[in-house]
Scaffold this motif. Structure first.
Motif, PDB file in Angstrom:
ATOM      1  N   GLY A   1       0.093   3.570   3.447  1.00 41.36           N
ATOM      2  CA  GLY A   1       0.014   2.235   4.406  1.00 41.36           C
ATOM      3  C   GLY A   1       0.428   3.186   5.782  1.00 41.36           C
ATOM      4  N   THR A   2       0.133   2.270   6.529  1.00 43.24           N
ATOM      5  CA  THR A   2       0.907   2.202   8.268  1.00 43.24           C
ATOM      6  C   THR A   2       2.273   2.033   8.201  1.00 43.24           C
ATOM      7  OG1 THR A   2       0.218   0.378   9.030  1.00 43.24           O
ATOM      8  CG2 THR A   2      -1.682   1.728   8.875  1.00 43.24           C
TER       9      THR A   2
ATOM     10  N   ASP B   1       1.567  -2.193   5.635  1.00 44.32           N
ATOM     11  CA  ASP B   1       1.468  -1.913   7.231  1.00 44.32           C
ATOM     12  C   ASP B   1       1.707  -2.364   8.011  1.00 44.32           C
ATOM     13  OD1 ASP B   1      -1.301  -0.924   5.844  1.00 44.32           O
ATOM     14  OD2 ASP B   1      -2.495  -2.481   5.664  1.00 44.32           O
TER      15      ASP B   1
ATOM     16  N   LYS C   1       0.542  -1.159  -0.086  1.00 44.94           N
ATOM     17  CA  LYS C   1      -0.363  -0.262   0.080  1.00 44.94           C
ATOM     18  C   LYS C   1       0.648   1.352  -0.080  1.00 44.94           C
ATOM     19  CE  LYS C   1      -3.640  -2.158   2.692  1.00 44.94           C
ATOM     20  NZ  LYS C   1      -4.312  -2.609   3.858  1.00 44.94           N
TER      21      LYS C   1
END
Length: 52
Positions: free
Chosen positions: A9-10, A20, A6
């Motif tokens: 993302g995180t 993530d 992503k």
């Protein structure tokens, strides 16, 4: 298997194969380098299963 990294993302450390956070920021550089292709594939598979 689909690579589902992503863009937004995180993961802020850049170590996660999905984008993530998977907690790999806590690993030492040596521990991170020993992560195998299988470890990364497992993380991606789990993320894909959550997505479904």
């Amino acid at each position: 298997m689909t690579y589902i990294r992503k863009e937004n993302g995180t993961c802020k450390c850049g170590r996660s194969p999905t984008g993530d956070c998977v907690g790999w920021h806590t690993l030492t550089e040596e521990q991170y380098q020993t992560k195998t292709k299988e470890d990364k594939e497992k993380i991606i598979k789990e993320a894909e299963e959550k997505k479904e």
